[in-house]
Motif scaffolding. Structure first.
Motif, short mmCIF file in Angstrom:
data_model
loop_
_atom_site.label_atom_id
_atom_site.label_comp_id
_atom_site.label_asym_id
_atom_site.label_seq_id
_atom_site.Cartn_x
_atom_site.Cartn_y
_atom_site.Cartn_z
N THR A 103 0.83 -1.21 0.00
CA THR A 103 0.00 0.00 0.00
C THR A 103 0.86 1.26 0.00
OG1 THR A 103 -1.78 -1.15 1.18
CG2 THR A 103 -1.80 1.25 1.24
N ALA A 194 -15.69 -2.88 1.87
CA ALA A 194 -14.91 -2.32 0.77
C ALA A 194 -15.74 -1.31 -0.02
CB ALA A 194 -14.42 -3.44 -0.14
N ASN A 197 -15.93 1.83 2.07
CA ASN A 197 -14.66 2.56 2.02
C ASN A 197 -14.48 3.28 0.69
OD1 ASN A 197 -13.72 1.98 4.61
ND2 ASN A 197 -12.76 0.07 3.98
N SER A 238 0.19 3.13 7.07
CA SER A 238 -0.20 1.87 6.42
C SER A 238 0.69 0.71 6.83
CB SER A 238 -0.17 2.05 4.89
OG SER A 238 -1.15 2.95 4.46
N ASN A 289 -5.89 4.71 6.68
CA ASN A 289 -4.75 3.94 6.22
C ASN A 289 -4.27 2.92 7.25
OD1 ASN A 289 -3.65 5.00 3.47
ND2 ASN A 289 -4.31 6.81 4.58
N MET A 292 -7.01 0.00 6.28
CA MET A 292 -6.98 -0.69 5.00
C MET A 292 -6.05 -1.92 4.96
SD MET A 292 -9.17 0.46 2.88
CE MET A 292 -8.58 -0.03 1.26
N GLN A 296 -7.31 -5.76 4.32
CA GLN A 296 -6.83 -6.58 3.21
C GLN A 296 -6.17 -7.87 3.71
OE1 GLN A 296 -4.34 -3.81 1.12
NE2 GLN A 296 -6.06 -2.77 0.14
N PHE A 319 -14.85 -2.18 -3.97
CA PHE A 319 -14.23 -0.90 -3.61
C PHE A 319 -14.37 0.11 -4.76
CE2 PHE A 319 -10.45 1.88 -3.31
CZ PHE A 319 -10.65 2.40 -2.04
#
Length: 327
Positions: A103, A194, A197, A238, A289, A292, A296, A319
């Motif tokens: 990311t 998703a 988001n 992230s 962040n 996410m 994932q 998404f």
């Protein structure tokens, strides 16, 4: 607009790209499950080379729209199997760290890309190319970078999953039709998250620009700096958020990041001055962040390996549809 496009039609370029990418993501992901990630990635990068070059040669905006639509498909072919390939190569206890790192790399590329494109166009303009031709140069640069990526993938990347093929000289054994893998309730909830988001990302950022301009009278350069600053703060979060999710678990990190992001977004319109608004936007980016990579990684934990590409594609499509829904 130099190719004759109206202001109203410019949005079609982005929406058409996103539409084909979202529509074909599950199919392309499923193809990588059957044929191998590396092969599909190489096809996608080859498509990027071809369509990037064609974009620089288009005679009118109608052709540009067609090429951008097709480019959405090949970009999905290049990027989606790469996400699955990362998980194929990553131990389960480091998936959060890996997704966070990827990311970060993607955000760095998206941050540097516009500036790099502008500089290449300015350089082309300084060599006495016309204004229209100087706008074409970044697409040729993009095609060259895709060609470089293609060579690196072919040379250095190893296939993550074992793809069975018949021995040379022997006919392929006819296999029974594969049984569809049901989508669990947990995955359905992740797809819904998703989508939410995507709505949040597609809705807040354009509104933020208008908010800073209309309420505080901020100039475009200052607005760009504020958004870039908040993105940079999120960039740092992230990788850290992904690593924390490997140690503390996915759900706590998802909850902390998601709730803090939503609360900051709710308070942002109540800001009394530009400094407060900048703080809340940065806090929102930080929470988003953190959320996410953990989300994932949880997706990777839940998805069965044999359908990883297809289900990752459904997640990507959810998404993207969220972003498209508010544009």
């Amino acid at each position: 607009m130099s190719l004759g496009a109206s202001v109203a039609s410019i949005g079609l370029f982005t929406s058409s790209f996103m539409f084909t990418s979202a529509m074909l993501a599950p199919k392309l992901g499923g193809l990588s499950d059957k044929m191998g990630r590396k092969r599909v990635i190489l096809w996608g990068l080859l498509g990027d080379v071809i369509f990037g070059t064609l974009t620089g040669l288009v005679p009118s905006w109608h052709w540009l729209l067609l090429i951008r639509t097709l480019n959405g498909a090949v970009t999905a072919a290049a990027t989606l199997p790469a996400e699955a390939l990362v998980i194929d190569h990553t131990p389960e206890d480091r998936r959060g760290e890996a997704t966070g790192f990827v990311t970060v790399c993607g955000m760095i590329g998206r941050s540097l890309g516009p500036a790099f494109g502008v500089r290449s166009s300015q350089f082309a303009s300084s060599t006495r190319l016309s204004l229209v031709d100087s706008y074409r140069v970044p697409y040729f640069v993009d095609a060259a970078l895709a060609a470089l990526a293609m060579m690196l993938v072919a040379w250095k990347i190893k296939e993550g999953r074992r793809v069975t093929r018949p021995p040379l000289g022997l006919p392929a054994i006819k296999k029974r039709k594969s049984v569809p893998i049901p989508i669990s309730r947990s995955l359905k909830i992740l797809f819904l998250c998703a989508f939410a988001n995507g709505i949040a990302l597609g809705f807040v950022m354009p509104i933020s620009v208008l908010f800073y301009r209309d309420k505080f009278g901020a100039e475009p350069v200052l607005i760009g700096f504020i958004i870039s600053l908040s993105g940079f703060i999120g960039l740092l979060a992230s990788w850290i958020g992904g690593r924390i999710s490997d140690r503390l678990g996915r759900k706590p990190v998802i909850g902390i990041g998601g709730i803090s992001s939503r609360l900051a977004g709710m308070v942002l319109p109540l800001s009394l001055d530009l400094n407060q608004a900048t703080f809340f936007l940065a806090l929102r980016s930080l929470g988003f962040n953190i959320n996410m990579p953990a989300m994932q990684a949880l997706r990777a934990d839940i998805v069965p390996e044999e359908a990883r590409g297809r289900l990752f594609g459904l997640y990507r499509a959810s998404f993207t549809w969220g972003i498209s829904w508010v544009l």
